[in-house]
Write a protein that holds these residues in place. Structure first.
Motif, PDB file in Angstrom:
ATOM      1  N   ASP A 168       0.665  -1.216   0.040  1.00 47.80           N
ATOM      2  CA  ASP A 168       0.124  -0.197  -0.141  1.00 47.80           C
ATOM      3  C   ASP A 168       0.878   1.187   0.131  1.00 47.80           C
ATOM      4  OD1 ASP A 168      -1.039  -0.595   3.300  1.00 47.80           O
ATOM      5  OD2 ASP A 168       1.104  -0.230   2.699  1.00 47.80           O
ATOM      6  N   ILE A 227      -0.500   2.831  -3.538  1.00 45.24           N
ATOM      7  CA  ILE A 227      -1.451   4.171  -3.528  1.00 45.24           C
ATOM      8  C   ILE A 227      -1.104   5.353  -4.116  1.00 45.24           C
ATOM      9  CG2 ILE A 227      -3.093   5.325  -1.899  1.00 45.24           C
ATOM     10  CD1 ILE A 227      -3.009   3.020  -0.045  1.00 45.24           C
ATOM     11  N   LYS A 249      -5.815   7.671  -5.638  1.00 45.15           N
ATOM     12  CA  LYS A 249      -4.985   7.920  -4.474  1.00 45.15           C
ATOM     13  C   LYS A 249      -5.967   7.480  -3.237  1.00 45.15           C
ATOM     14  CE  LYS A 249      -1.357   9.845  -6.628  1.00 45.15           C
ATOM     15  NZ  LYS A 249      -2.042   9.728  -7.935  1.00 45.15           N
ATOM     16  N   ASP A 250      -6.797   6.543  -3.351  1.00 50.72           N
ATOM     17  CA  ASP A 250      -7.684   6.283  -2.661  1.00 50.72           C
ATOM     18  C   ASP A 250      -7.458   4.755  -1.994  1.00 50.72           C
ATOM     19  OD1 ASP A 250     -11.563   5.832  -2.595  1.00 50.72           O
ATOM     20  OD2 ASP A 250     -10.105   5.555  -1.045  1.00 50.72           O
ATOM     21  N   PRO A 251      -7.231   4.558  -0.766  1.00 54.88           N
ATOM     22  CA  PRO A 251      -6.675   3.441  -0.072  1.00 54.88           C
ATOM     23  C   PRO A 251      -7.747   2.150  -0.159  1.00 54.88           C
ATOM     24  CG  PRO A 251      -6.451   5.050   1.224  1.00 54.88           C
ATOM     25  CD  PRO A 251      -7.125   5.637   0.189  1.00 54.88           C
ATOM     26  N   ARG A 256       1.466   7.660   5.182  1.00 55.17           N
ATOM     27  CA  ARG A 256       0.664   9.004   4.849  1.00 55.17           C
ATOM     28  C   ARG A 256      -0.775   8.607   4.645  1.00 55.17           C
ATOM     29  NH1 ARG A 256       3.805   8.634  -0.871  1.00 55.17           N
ATOM     30  NH2 ARG A 256       5.462   8.210   0.334  1.00 55.17           N
ATOM     31  N   TYR A 257      -1.199   7.610   4.765  1.00 54.06           N
ATOM     32  CA  TYR A 257      -2.569   7.046   4.516  1.00 54.06           C
ATOM     33  C   TYR A 257      -3.363   6.434   5.912  1.00 54.06           C
ATOM     34  CZ  TYR A 257      -1.697   7.714  -0.219  1.00 54.06           C
ATOM     35  OH  TYR A 257      -1.216   8.066  -1.450  1.00 54.06           O
ATOM     36  N   GLN A 258      -4.357   7.050   6.480  1.00 52.38           N
ATOM     37  CA  GLN A 258      -4.907   6.791   7.529  1.00 52.38           C
ATOM     38  C   GLN A 258      -6.022   5.667   7.468  1.00 52.38           C
ATOM     39  OE1 GLN A 258      -3.731   8.062  10.577  1.00 52.38           O
ATOM     40  NE2 GLN A 258      -2.224   9.116   9.252  1.00 52.38           N
ATOM     41  N   LYS A 267      -5.817   2.739   6.708  1.00 54.03           N
ATOM     42  CA  LYS A 267      -5.546   1.593   5.563  1.00 54.03           C
ATOM     43  C   LYS A 267      -5.594   0.423   6.335  1.00 54.03           C
ATOM     44  CE  LYS A 267      -0.574   2.482   5.554  1.00 54.03           C
ATOM     45  NZ  LYS A 267      -0.400   1.118   6.045  1.00 54.03           N
TER      46      LYS A 267
END
Length: 616
Positions: A403, A407, A413-415, A450-452, A454
């Motif tokens: 990921d 991503i 850019k959507d988990p 960088r992505y919450q 996930k």
């Protein structure tokens, strides 16, 4: 006197005209003779002891004078060459040479070499020398046929006396016209033993350019001549490589095996270095295809100090070899197939008709196996280690999807969308165990990402895919140094477990790639690189997480069933039967180490799914 002068005045111009005419005729005859398509030559590389042997003439004759032997019993009847017309049934390409396969060449060995013949500083084109030695046959038929052409370029037969044939070497040396350069040719021969058995030998090669194998050719323009033994297709391919002259200073050769299904080839066998012994003129390399469908090709580059990235040497290639697994069933098997063929076709037709509206053609071309890596953000160091593991697996020929790298490269850019697409595309899914960390380390790891959320998305998708009957990928769990199997999610506790780097090579072979054969050195180097990566503060604020649960001590290699590190390419520890698909997941969860039944286990999965959904 005047009469003599008048006679000379009349005859001298005619005499000069005749001399001029016959001189030009002689020049034209010499040019025509020098441009003959087939002429017998001497192979200076292997020193044929009988120059100008005349075996390329279009008639049958004794070939005893072309033998190299220490036996004094050689007579004109010892060897006899038979000339065959190009339209002879033995010569046509559509006539199959039938016989057994002699993989080890126990009934006779053959060596095909090339060189450039020069006569009075004139390049006559590439010539070929066929050498037969350790002969245990009494008769052979051989032919040279251009690829996808019916009529052969050359067709001959040889008969020898079996009692003394193994003590000599038979040479057949011919020069072809320059029109055959850069064309693929087949060389085939059928051998008959004194007992009546027959064996077939088939080879494929690319005729080199005469300017690239000349004695004046520099190193950067030199082409390596290679012949592929395709007698044992589809199980095996044997590469025969001609050693270059000593003047070039080539120490060895790097050989690779490439495979392609449509256009873009990829490497299926990493570089194999071959080094010749003193006086050795041919190197061999065997590649096991496993009867896997596709087009295979060998490439070779010289090992030399001047063959660097700035001063590249020529990468020599062989023609592509199509591998199609051909299985000839017995009569009883054929009858069974015919009996069950009709109901299978009808069932397939109705299934296709039912799903024809929803079935979509694959949008991505076939390529390396796709492996989805799932993990828990237990610490920043663990996240970095997983990123380096994904990069390392890509070098090993596996399309590793993770990921943190996938991503940002996606268009949306959507988990959530990325994980849905990753599960749909993946051939295999590997769930990695986590190290034992504190709550502060876990919070720092989630801030580093960088992505919450996930991780919750991944857990939710995993629970859904494991119980779905439409999932095609296979699942297994992996532990690396410093991690614990007890940290695996509840959905993965019943999956087959592997330990890296001990089981790295078996897993690579299992997913369809080539093993590394380095006893995990490259994998450990990737983990060391992960420890040296500088930390980057993420732009998003950290989320609030509950305190961590108590976990048992970390897993070590010595504690895993007491097994030692497996040797290189020991692939027997991994099998397709070890993996779990979504259809058999419910039955495989009945493990001796677990005290729950099928329904309670699925209940925990649905409970976990509801919990992940609430967090997401």
């Amino acid at each position: 006197m005047m009469l003599l002068i008048n006679t000379l005045n009349k005859c001298f111009p005619q005499f000069l005209f005749k001399i001029y005419f016959y001189t030009w005729c002689f020049i034209l005859i010499v040019k025509v003779c020098n441009q003959k398509n087939v002429m017998c030559m001497i192979n200076t590389t292997y020193r044929s002891h009988t120059p100008n042997s005349g075996l390329c003439e279009n008639n049958s004759m004794s070939c005893s004078h072309q033998l190299r032997s220490e036996n004094s019993n050689v007579t004109n009847d010892t060897c006899y060459m038979i000339f065959h017309q190009k339209l002879s049934p033995v010569c046509e390409s559509n006539s199959i040479l039938e016989g057994k396969i002699d993989e080890k060449e126990e009934y006779g060995k053959m060596m095909l070499q090339t060189y450039v013949h020069r006569e009075k500083n004139f390049n006559s084109g590439p010539a070929f020398n066929v050498s037969f030695y350790d002969i245990k046959w009494k008769k052979i038929y051989m032919r040279f046929i251009e690829n996808q052409v019916i009529n052969p370029s050359l067709c001959r037969g040889f008969q020898v006396i079996p009692e003394i044939s193994s003590s000599f070497t038979l040479y057949f040396d011919c020069l072809w016209s320059t029109e055959i350069e850069q064309k693929a040719y087949h060389f085939e021969y059928q051998a008959f033993t004194p007992s009546g058995e027959s064996f077939t030998y088939k080879y494929l090669f690319l005729v080199p350019n005469g300017e690239q194998i000349d004695y004046k050719t520099p190193l950067e323009n030199w082409t390596i001549f290679m012949v592929v033994d395709v007698s044992a297709v589809p199980e095996k391919l044997v590469l025969k490589l001609q050693v270059a002259p000593k003047r070039l200073g080539i120490r060895g050769y790097k050989v690779q095996v490439c495979k392609t299904l449509k256009e873009n080839p990829w490497i299926v066998k990493t570089e194999k270095e071959l080094y010749p012994e003193p006086g050795q003129i041919e190197l061999t390399y065997t590649f096991e295809t496993g009867s896997r469908f596709g087009k295979y090709m060998f490439t070779a580059t010289p090992i030399h100090d001047n063959c660097t990235s700035k001063n590249r040497c020529i990468v020599s290639k062989t023609p592509s070899i199509l591998i199609v697994e051909m299985v000839e069933p017995k009569f009883l098997t054929g009858v069974v197939i015919v009996v069950i063929l009709v109901p299978i076709i009808l069932m397939g037709y109705f299934i296709w008709k039912k799903n024809c509206d929803t079935t979509k053609e694959p949008t991505t071309p076939p390529g390396p196996p796709r492996l989805l890596l799932m993990y828990s953000s237990a610490s920043v160091q663990h996240v970095k280690a997983m990123i380096e593991i994904a990069k390392y697996l890509k070098v090993c020929g596996v399309n590793a999807m993770i990921d943190e790298l996938g991503i940002p490269e996606s268009s949306h850019k959507d988990p959530l969308k990325w994980y849905i697409e990753a599960f749909n595309e993946a051939d295999y899914v590997a769930i990695f165990a986590s190290p034992d960390t504190t709550a502060a380390e876990k919070e720092e790891a989630r801030r580093y990402s960088r992505y919450q959320h996930k991780e919750q998305i991944a857990q939710n998708q995993l629970s859904h895919r494991l119980i779905s009957t439409e999932t095609k990928c296979k699942f297994f769990s992996v532990a690396i140094p410093g991690t614990n199997y007890d940290t695996l999610p509840a959905e993965a506790v019943a999956l087959k477990r592997y330990l890296f780097p001990r089981d790295l090579d078996p897993v690579l072979v299992l997913v369809g790639s080539a093993c590394q054969c380095d006893h995990g050195a490259g994998f450990l180097s990737a983990l060391e690189r992960a420890a040296k990566v500088e930390e980057v503060e993420p732009p998003l604020p950290p989320p609030i997480h509950p305190p961590p649960k108590a976990v048992p001590p970390p897993h070590t290699e010595e504690e895993d069933d007491g097994r030692a590190v497996s040797p290189c390419c020991n692939t027997h520890s991994a099998s397709e039967l070890d993996l779990v698909s979504s259809k058999q997941y419910q039955s495989d969860t009945d493990d001796s180490d677990q005290s729950m039944d099928h329904f309670s286990f699925l209940g925990q999965i649905f409970k976990s799914r509801r919990g992940c959904s609430s967090l997401g």
